[in-house]
Design an enzyme around this catalytic site. Structure first.
Site, PDB file in Angstrom:
ATOM      1  N   GLY A  39      -4.588   6.239   7.353  1.00 17.87           N
ATOM      2  CA  GLY A  39      -2.811   5.900   6.170  1.00 17.87           C
ATOM      3  C   GLY A  39      -1.931   5.086   5.475  1.00 17.87           C
ATOM      4  N   SER A  40      -1.246   3.801   6.963  1.00 15.51           N
ATOM      5  CA  SER A  40       0.324   4.139   6.781  1.00 15.51           C
ATOM      6  C   SER A  40       0.535   2.856   5.706  1.00 15.51           C
ATOM      7  CB  SER A  40       0.262   2.796   8.158  1.00 15.51           C
ATOM      8  OG  SER A  40       1.601   1.930   7.664  1.00 15.51           O
ATOM      9  N   ASP A  58      -7.247   7.584  -0.540  1.00 19.67           N
ATOM     10  CA  ASP A  58      -6.121   7.261   0.157  1.00 19.67           C
ATOM     11  C   ASP A  58      -5.050   7.816   0.099  1.00 19.67           C
ATOM     12  OD1 ASP A  58      -7.446   6.558   3.216  1.00 19.67           O
ATOM     13  OD2 ASP A  58      -6.533   5.201   3.748  1.00 19.67           O
ATOM     14  N   PRO A  71       1.393   4.348  13.031  1.00 14.85           N
ATOM     15  CA  PRO A  71       0.534   3.438  13.344  1.00 14.85           C
ATOM     16  C   PRO A  71       0.015   2.256  11.975  1.00 14.85           C
ATOM     17  CG  PRO A  71      -0.905   5.127  14.112  1.00 14.85           C
ATOM     18  CD  PRO A  71       0.457   5.408  13.501  1.00 14.85           C
ATOM     19  N   GLY A 113      -6.567   3.855  10.038  1.00 14.28           N
ATOM     20  CA  GLY A 113      -6.974   5.089   9.776  1.00 14.28           C
ATOM     21  C   GLY A 113      -5.611   5.970   9.075  1.00 14.28           C
ATOM     22  N   ALA A 158      -0.954   3.299   2.647  1.00 12.51           N
ATOM     23  CA  ALA A 158      -0.726   4.316   1.427  1.00 12.51           C
ATOM     24  C   ALA A 158       0.835   5.243   1.838  1.00 12.51           C
ATOM     25  CB  ALA A 158      -1.801   5.068   1.072  1.00 12.51           C
ATOM     26  N   ALA A 159       0.754   5.398   2.856  1.00  9.39           N
ATOM     27  CA  ALA A 159       2.367   6.316   2.439  1.00  9.39           C
ATOM     28  C   ALA A 159       3.218   5.416   2.684  1.00  9.39           C
ATOM     29  CB  ALA A 159       1.648   6.766   4.401  1.00  9.39           C
TER      30      ALA A 159
HETATM   31  O1  PMV Z   1      -7.793   2.856   4.862  1.00  4.37           O
HETATM   32  P1  PMV Z   1      -9.325   3.446   6.014  1.00  4.37           P
HETATM   33  O2  PMV Z   1      -8.994   2.523   7.485  1.00  4.37           O
HETATM   34  O3  PMV Z   1      -8.272   5.196   6.488  1.00  4.37           O
HETATM   35  O4  PMV Z   1     -10.563   3.672   4.975  1.00  4.37           O
HETATM   36  C1  PMV Z   1     -10.908   3.865   3.953  1.00  4.37           C
HETATM   37  C2  PMV Z   1     -12.125   4.938   4.142  1.00  4.37           C
HETATM   38  C3  PMV Z   1     -13.234   3.709   3.054  1.00  4.37           C
HETATM   39  O5  PMV Z   1     -13.970   4.830   3.071  1.00  4.37           O
HETATM   40  C4  PMV Z   1     -14.247   3.074   4.706  1.00  4.37           C
HETATM   41  C5  PMV Z   1     -12.514   2.198   2.740  1.00  4.37           C
HETATM   42  C6  PMV Z   1     -12.838   3.415   0.982  1.00  4.37           C
HETATM   43  O6  PMV Z   1     -11.816   3.107   0.002  1.00  4.37           O
HETATM   44  O7  PMV Z   1     -12.847   4.810   0.733  1.00  4.37           O
END
Ligand code: PMV
Length: 317
Positions: free
Chosen positions: A100-101, A145, A94, A98, A103-104
């Site tokens: 990591g879509s 991430d 999704p 949160g 970045a994946a």
């Molecule tokens: O991308 P997310 O939703 O997993 O958030 C990343 C984590 C944060 O600490 C909120 C931001 C970061 O750059 O580390």
């Protein structure tokens, strides 16, 4: 045709504080993956077909799209100029939740382009490309991430203001049975991250103290993971959630899923990722897993994913 994939991820503890140099722990989710397929398509230019997002475009027509930029950068690095490629993305993770879509997808895309020309890039190189791509979406991401996804192992991550981050694989002595409850609310990372920065600038002493407490929890959580002490780990996760509430990144939907998991017998629960929406995680036991999953659905979770993080041995830990 070549294909490549990359896992989703969860931040076990330390989100937000990690942006300010405190340590955090992240876990790959090997069974929840993004896939990218690359096919030579001579003469048609480079086409990106992201059917999950309902979008298909020619890189030359949308040069400022972050995925177009990533493709151009990777092809330049690989020193190839194909006359045509069709790149098909199937995310299965999704978006803005949160897990990591983004970045994946970027990791799988980088790997698939490299594989298409017979190359296998080291994780650090892939991670650097993905970090540059994440910067286009989030401004100043910590880098956690792209690192956990490109290296695909549980990591300890500490950002450095001056140089490279500290990245260490961490030991996990007992399997982690996790349930991931999705609020169904999409929350782009940059919004809560920007709000936390505004609050930190307005009240630096208060926010630095909160970040210090989160960082101290991460130190303890690492020790509990190495000892296989999941009961204590669970308590730390719930304390991390309380600190994230104080930091201002929870939401009524996240709080109600966390409370439902705790009442249903989770060892601990917290929001995971940037907050305001997206997912929470609950640390369960094999016996309590089904009951907690049902409680999350009853409390309004749009989806519940189950994941088990296996034992991970690290020399010297
Ligand atoms: O991308 P997310 O939703 O997993 O958030 C990343 C984590 C944060 O600490 C909120 C931001 C970061 O750059 O580390």
């Amino acid at each position: 045709m070549t294909t490549a994939s990359a896992p989703g991820k969860l931040i076990l503890c330390g989100e937000h504080a990690v942006v300010y140099g405190r340590p955090a722990i992240a876990l790959p989710l090997p069974d929840i993956r993004a896939y990218v397929e690359v096919v030579a398509d001579a003469g048609n230019g480079v086409i990106i077909d992201a059917h999950d997002m309902g979008r298909c475009w020619r890189v030359a027509d949308e040069p400022n799209n972050p995925l177009s930029e990533l493709v151009v950068a990777v092809l330049e690095y690989l020193a190839v100029a194909p006359s045509g490629l069709r790149i098909t993305i199937s995310a299965h993770i999704p978006i803005a939740s949160g897990m990591g879509s983004g970045a994946a997808v970027a990791t799988a895309l980088t790997r698939a382009l490299a594989a298409h020309v017979g190359r296998n890039l080291p994780p650090a190189t892939v991670s650097a490309f993905v970090y540059a791509s994440e910067q286009r979406y989030h401004g100043a991401p910590s880098g956690i991430d792209n690192t956990v996804i490109a290296f695909e192992q549980p990591i300890w991550f500490v950002r450095s203001p001056t140089g490279s981050p500290l990245i260490e694989p961490i030991a996990i002595a007992a399997p982690l049975v996790l349930l991931i409850g999705d609020t169904g609310v999409r929350s782009p990372t940059r919004l809560p991250v920007a709000e936390v920065r505004r609050c930190w600038q307005a009240e630096p002493a208060l926010y630095n103290a909160l970040f210090d407490q989160v960082g101290a929890l991460a130190v303890q959580a690492r020790a509990n993971l190495a000892q296989g002490d999941n009961s204590t780990l669970g308590m730390l996760l719930s304390r991390n959630h309380a600190l994230l509430q104080q930091i201002g990144v929870s939401s009524p939907a996240l709080d109600s899923l966390v409370a439902a998991a705790q009442s249903a017998g989770a060892l601990g629960a917290k929001l995971s990722g940037a907050g305001w929406g997206g997912v929470m995680l609950a640390l369960a036991t094999p016996e309590s897993r089904e009951h907690i999953a049902a409680a999350l659905v009853a409390a309004g979770a749009a989806r519940v994913h189950a994941a088990t993080v296996t034992i991970h041995r690290v020399a010297g830990d």
